[in-house]
Scaffold this motif. Sequence first.
Motif, PDB file in Angstrom:
ATOM      1  N   SER A 214       0.825  -1.209   0.000  1.00 23.22           N
ATOM      2  CA  SER A 214       0.000   0.000   0.000  1.00 23.22           C
ATOM      3  C   SER A 214       0.860   1.259   0.000  1.00 23.22           C
ATOM      4  CB  SER A 214      -0.929  -0.008   1.222  1.00 23.22           C
ATOM      5  OG  SER A 214      -1.674   1.186   1.296  1.00 23.22           O
ATOM      6  N   LEU A 215       1.869   1.303   0.869  1.00 27.57           N
ATOM      7  CA  LEU A 215       2.731   2.483   0.962  1.00 27.57           C
ATOM      8  C   LEU A 215       3.505   2.704  -0.335  1.00 27.57           C
ATOM      9  CD1 LEU A 215       4.094   2.022   4.593  1.00 27.57           C
ATOM     10  CD2 LEU A 215       2.599   3.871   3.793  1.00 27.57           C
ATOM     11  N   ALA A 216       4.028   1.622  -0.907  1.00 27.32           N
ATOM     12  CA  ALA A 216       4.787   1.747  -2.151  1.00 27.32           C
ATOM     13  C   ALA A 216       3.903   2.262  -3.276  1.00 27.32           C
ATOM     14  CB  ALA A 216       5.394   0.399  -2.527  1.00 27.32           C
ATOM     15  N   GLY A 217       2.661   1.790  -3.334  1.00 26.19           N
ATOM     16  CA  GLY A 217       1.753   2.240  -4.385  1.00 26.19           C
ATOM     17  C   GLY A 217       1.373   3.700  -4.234  1.00 26.19           C
ATOM     18  N   LEU A 218       1.097   4.106  -3.009  1.00 23.01           N
ATOM     19  CA  LEU A 218       0.694   5.497  -2.766  1.00 23.01           C
ATOM     20  C   LEU A 218       1.860   6.470  -2.895  1.00 23.01           C
ATOM     21  CD1 LEU A 218      -1.593   4.807   0.322  1.00 23.01           C
ATOM     22  CD2 LEU A 218      -2.375   5.570  -1.933  1.00 23.01           C
ATOM     23  N   GLY A 219       3.079   5.966  -2.736  1.00 19.92           N
ATOM     24  CA  GLY A 219       4.244   6.854  -2.749  1.00 19.92           C
ATOM     25  C   GLY A 219       4.680   7.318  -4.126  1.00 19.92           C
ATOM     26  N   GLY A 220       4.167   6.724  -5.161  1.00 18.87           N
ATOM     27  CA  GLY A 220       4.562   7.139  -6.511  1.00 18.87           C
ATOM     28  C   GLY A 220       5.548   6.179  -7.127  1.00 18.87           C
ATOM     29  N   SER A 221       5.618   6.177  -8.444  1.00 15.65           N
ATOM     30  CA  SER A 221       6.440   5.211  -9.154  1.00 15.65           C
ATOM     31  C   SER A 221       7.928   5.494  -8.978  1.00 15.65           C
ATOM     32  CB  SER A 221       6.101   5.219 -10.643  1.00 15.65           C
ATOM     33  OG  SER A 221       6.564   6.413 -11.253  1.00 15.65           O
ATOM     34  N   ALA A 222       8.718   4.433  -9.039  1.00 16.34           N
ATOM     35  CA  ALA A 222      10.171   4.582  -8.952  1.00 16.34           C
ATOM     36  C   ALA A 222      10.703   5.432 -10.101  1.00 16.34           C
ATOM     37  CB  ALA A 222      10.835   3.205  -8.967  1.00 16.34           C
ATOM     38  N   GLU A 223      10.129   5.257 -11.289  1.00 15.24           N
ATOM     39  CA  GLU A 223      10.581   6.020 -12.454  1.00 15.24           C
ATOM     40  C   GLU A 223      10.425   7.524 -12.232  1.00 15.24           C
ATOM     41  OE1 GLU A 223       8.553   3.498 -12.513  1.00 15.24           O
ATOM     42  OE2 GLU A 223       9.447   1.958 -13.796  1.00 15.24           O
ATOM     43  N   TYR A 224       9.301   7.895 -11.642  1.00 18.80           N
ATOM     44  CA  TYR A 224       9.047   9.319 -11.377  1.00 18.80           C
ATOM     45  C   TYR A 224      10.107   9.885 -10.439  1.00 18.80           C
ATOM     46  CZ  TYR A 224       6.840  13.326  -9.019  1.00 18.80           C
ATOM     47  OH  TYR A 224       6.588  14.553  -8.460  1.00 18.80           O
ATOM     48  N   TRP A 225      10.372   9.181  -9.335  1.00 22.02           N
ATOM     49  CA  TRP A 225      11.302   9.701  -8.340  1.00 22.02           C
ATOM     50  C   TRP A 225      12.748   9.640  -8.824  1.00 22.02           C
ATOM     51  CZ3 TRP A 225       9.702  12.876  -4.951  1.00 22.02           C
ATOM     52  CH2 TRP A 225       8.421  12.766  -4.400  1.00 22.02           C
ATOM     53  N   GLU A 226      13.089   8.618  -9.589  1.00 18.53           N
ATOM     54  CA  GLU A 226      14.446   8.554 -10.131  1.00 18.53           C
ATOM     55  C   GLU A 226      14.719   9.736 -11.050  1.00 18.53           C
ATOM     56  OE1 GLU A 226      14.727   3.658 -10.066  1.00 18.53           O
ATOM     57  OE2 GLU A 226      14.394   4.739 -11.957  1.00 18.53           O
ATOM     58  N   ARG A 227      13.744  10.056 -11.886  1.00 19.52           N
ATOM     59  CA  ARG A 227      13.941  11.202 -12.783  1.00 19.52           C
ATOM     60  C   ARG A 227      14.026  12.505 -11.998  1.00 19.52           C
ATOM     61  NH1 ARG A 227      10.568  14.713 -14.533  1.00 19.52           N
ATOM     62  NH2 ARG A 227       8.736  13.471 -13.995  1.00 19.52           N
ATOM     63  N   ARG A 228      13.140  12.673 -11.005  1.00 20.87           N
ATOM     64  CA  ARG A 228      13.172  13.896 -10.191  1.00 20.87           C
ATOM     65  C   ARG A 228      14.526  14.065  -9.512  1.00 20.87           C
ATOM     66  NH1 ARG A 228       8.565  15.757  -7.474  1.00 20.87           N
ATOM     67  NH2 ARG A 228      10.014  17.204  -6.466  1.00 20.87           N
ATOM     68  N   LEU A 229      15.023  12.968  -8.955  1.00 19.02           N
ATOM     69  CA  LEU A 229      16.310  13.038  -8.258  1.00 19.02           C
ATOM     70  C   LEU A 229      17.449  13.269  -9.242  1.00 19.02           C
ATOM     71  CD1 LEU A 229      18.010  12.932  -5.777  1.00 19.02           C
ATOM     72  CD2 LEU A 229      17.843  10.435  -5.773  1.00 19.02           C
ATOM     73  N   GLY A 230      17.385  12.631 -10.406  1.00 18.81           N
ATOM     74  CA  GLY A 230      18.411  12.845 -11.419  1.00 18.81           C
ATOM     75  C   GLY A 230      18.513  14.296 -11.832  1.00 18.81           C
ATOM     76  N   GLU A 231      17.381  14.956 -11.945  1.00 20.02           N
ATOM     77  CA  GLU A 231      17.369  16.366 -12.358  1.00 20.02           C
ATOM     78  C   GLU A 231      18.065  17.256 -11.338  1.00 20.02           C
ATOM     79  OE1 GLU A 231      13.206  16.888 -12.871  1.00 20.02           O
ATOM     80  OE2 GLU A 231      13.207  16.326 -14.985  1.00 20.02           O
ATOM     81  N   VAL A 232      17.756  17.075 -10.044  1.00 16.67           N
ATOM     82  CA  VAL A 232      18.398  17.937  -9.042  1.00 16.67           C
ATOM     83  C   VAL A 232      19.845  17.529  -8.799  1.00 16.67           C
ATOM     84  CG1 VAL A 232      16.248  18.567  -7.904  1.00 16.67           C
ATOM     85  CG2 VAL A 232      17.512  16.578  -7.095  1.00 16.67           C
ATOM     86  N   ALA A 233      20.171  16.243  -9.021  1.00 16.98           N
ATOM     87  CA  ALA A 233      21.547  15.788  -8.803  1.00 16.98           C
ATOM     88  C   ALA A 233      22.511  16.391  -9.820  1.00 16.98           C
ATOM     89  CB  ALA A 233      21.617  14.269  -8.863  1.00 16.98           C
ATOM     90  N   LEU A 234      21.998  16.845 -10.954  1.00 13.39           N
ATOM     91  CA  LEU A 234      22.859  17.508 -11.931  1.00 13.39           C
ATOM     92  C   LEU A 234      23.484  18.770 -11.358  1.00 13.39           C
ATOM     93  CD1 LEU A 234      20.776  17.238 -15.246  1.00 13.39           C
ATOM     94  CD2 LEU A 234      22.897  16.021 -14.689  1.00 13.39           C
ATOM     95  N   ASP A 235      22.817  19.394 -10.396  1.00 12.43           N
ATOM     96  CA  ASP A 235      23.306  20.647  -9.812  1.00 12.43           C
ATOM     97  C   ASP A 235      24.114  20.437  -8.536  1.00 12.43           C
ATOM     98  OD1 ASP A 235      22.145  22.228 -11.798  1.00 12.43           O
ATOM     99  OD2 ASP A 235      20.207  22.174 -10.779  1.00 12.43           O
ATOM    100  N   GLY A 236      24.343  19.182  -8.178  1.00 15.67           N
ATOM    101  CA  GLY A 236      25.150  18.918  -6.990  1.00 15.67           C
ATOM    102  C   GLY A 236      24.528  17.866  -6.108  1.00 15.67           C
ATOM    103  N   PRO A 237      25.313  17.315  -5.167  1.00 12.86           N
ATOM    104  CA  PRO A 237      24.841  16.226  -4.315  1.00 12.86           C
ATOM    105  C   PRO A 237      24.031  16.726  -3.120  1.00 12.86           C
ATOM    106  CG  PRO A 237      27.105  16.734  -3.789  1.00 12.86           C
ATOM    107  CD  PRO A 237      26.732  17.638  -4.936  1.00 12.86           C
ATOM    108  N   ARG A 238      23.499  15.803  -2.388  1.00 10.38           N
ATOM    109  CA  ARG A 238      22.818  16.098  -1.129  1.00 10.38           C
ATOM    110  C   ARG A 238      23.823  16.660  -0.134  1.00 10.38           C
ATOM    111  NH1 ARG A 238      19.521  17.892   2.191  1.00 10.38           N
ATOM    112  NH2 ARG A 238      18.556  16.614   3.819  1.00 10.38           N
ATOM    113  N   ASN A 239      23.395  17.641   0.635  1.00  5.82           N
ATOM    114  CA  ASN A 239      24.259  18.276   1.634  1.00  5.82           C
ATOM    115  C   ASN A 239      24.165  17.508   2.953  1.00  5.82           C
ATOM    116  OD1 ASN A 239      25.727  19.964   3.264  1.00  5.82           O
ATOM    117  ND2 ASN A 239      24.143  21.521   3.422  1.00  5.82           N
TER     118      ASN A 239
END
Length: 729
Positions: free
Chosen positions: A326-351
């Motif tokens: 249930s939690l995995a389904g409600l949390g959104g697809s892995a593809e969506y989050w991987e792309r979102r993270l990839g976009e911000v990671a272009l500007d630098g890593p997590r602090n």
Amino acid sequence: MPVALTADQTALAEAVSGFADRHSTREYTRANTDRLAAGELPSCWADLVALGLPGVHLPEEVGGQGGTLDEIAVVLAEAGRALLPGPLLPSVLTSTIVASSKSGAPVEDALRRFAAGGTGATIAPDHGVRAADTGLTGATGPVLGAASAEVFLVAAGTRWFLVERATEGVRVEARAGSDLGRDLGVVRLQDVAATELDGIDAEYAEAVATAFMAAEAAGVIRWCSDTATEYVKARKQFGRPVGAFQAVQHRTAQLLITSELATSAAWDAVRGLADDAAQRTHAVAGAAIITLGRAVHAAVECLGLHGAIGFTWEHDLHLYWRRAISLAGLGGSAEYWERRLGEVALDGPRNFAVPLPETDSTFRDWVSEILDRAAALDNPNPSKIGDHDSANTGPRRTLLADAGLVSPPMPKPWGIEAGPLEQLILQDEYDRHGIAQPGMGIGQWVVPIVLQRGTPEQLARLAAPALRGEEIWCQLMSEPEAGSDVASLSLRATRDGGGWRLNGQKIWTTLAHRSDWGLLLARTDSEAERHRGLTMFLVDMHGEGVTVRPITQSSGNAEFNEVFFDDAYVPDDMVLGEVGQGWALTLETLAQERLFIGGVRDPGHNARLVGIVEREEYAGSRENALRALGRISARGAAISAMNLRETIRRLDGHGIGPATSISKAAASMLHTDAAAAALELIGPAAALNEQDSEVVQHELDIPTWVIGGGTLEIQLNTIATFVMGLPRK
């Protein structure tokens, strides 16, 4: 390790755990699945509210406990581990989002209601509700907690509204969910009157929901790991616990690694809610990938370790499995989050800046004064282990060594007996002054044991040149027939007058061909048991009878060596410690790394993938390239978050925990997968020679990282037996 870090958070976690035990939450869920699905509050809800748990994070002036989001995350994680039934999660995330609004009285009234036990659910923008002059209209997909909610927080485009369940035009249809302990529903709105709230940011709302779901999922994964571990300790096959079989040990250790990374990522997601938008996305997307994205896998692994018993209705496992689904389904697809993270990671890593609880600036001022002087000097002499400032020698390195700042945890005068806080202040000051913190290569872990156990004569001869970088050290442990089984080594040391004759071979010795001294373990008593009869020697690598042959690796480099000893002579005054006590010193040597503590640095895997994306060197689509970057970034950040948590624990006075062992194993797997991801991205360019492709060069150098520190299998053995307590036989 639970989400809780501080003593207060641990007490809060214990309160939730005790509450769940008293109310037999899993048994209640089994007996009341239909009622819970229909939106009926569990019988323990009133007691939960009386403890103040739904309002832990809300201000005291509205009836809350005045706590932080970190503390409500502790509650949610323990709720996940105990499988608390009812609408705690949807109500808490709704109240948190409402609290971000600046709408005054309506917000305060809503928060008072939530603190008093009111229930709520959030309808996010992707449900497509529309706002018009006549009110809100639309039909949602499945909404967590909708059947039990008294109030809804509804997004209509970029606007947000509070809607009372009893308002005309609101209809809720309960839906049976995969999670048997919570309700789910579809909400239909037709020209519904609502109270608009100002200042709610949709991305922040999404981040809150994802972070809180990840916190609960971390608790679910922890239950899976703990339960599987206890089961394999107790379950017997062929006359012994199944946890004694290596395949089971490795699988159970892998599940613990999954749990620790999930906990760390979820903790970081909640921590990241206070950060700017990019850093917040880093943290939350990482938790969606590492925690929500691995919860179902963890449940299945737990089932696999249980065997058929875990596949029955009577076993609690399926209840956790269902919540994970249930939690995995409600949390959104892995593809969506991987792309979102990839976009911000272009500007630098997590602090992962480490918070330093300084109350006295005396130490920092002293360090700063030394580094001010060091900054005016240089290191003009290239080191044999690499021409870089952290290894080179000269007036700057000498000044720092003489001040005890090269190996700071060591006893004076060689170090300054620096604890965790002092080491972090040192690192901070090195960074601030733009000076590379000196290192000794392999000597970083070898020299400290010499400093601690050496005689005054040995220290007078060896300490200063090692700390100044003038003499290089190696560690002579592995042998052709022993490998990681150091206790079975066979290199012999036999008495010869006032010393010992060494005969035998060592292998895989890093940088032996560039070393001046070696720390060597040899067998001095052939009749003693494996771990006895071993002695530690300090060996002159240029001495007669010592032959070093570099081993050319697949990458073309030659960093490892085989070393042959042909009647090589070592005088008695170069025995380290007592004869026959070499095994104890070996364990001390291996533990030296744990004395050192440092800030959490970017693992470095992102840079290679970022370069591929920015230069458009990927063979497939940009979308796939971003997703690959996001996946690797998430795992590196989870390891860094784990290390940060361990650092905070150490700063708080706790002893050394298992994070070092777990982090090593996780990093080994990440090294391999990150290199593979880069190879896959560049496609046909991977066919080029390593001289023309840095990605290929890195792939061929992977053994340096995943074997040099002990193979993954050995690391998993260590975690299973020493961290988890699984039987060795």
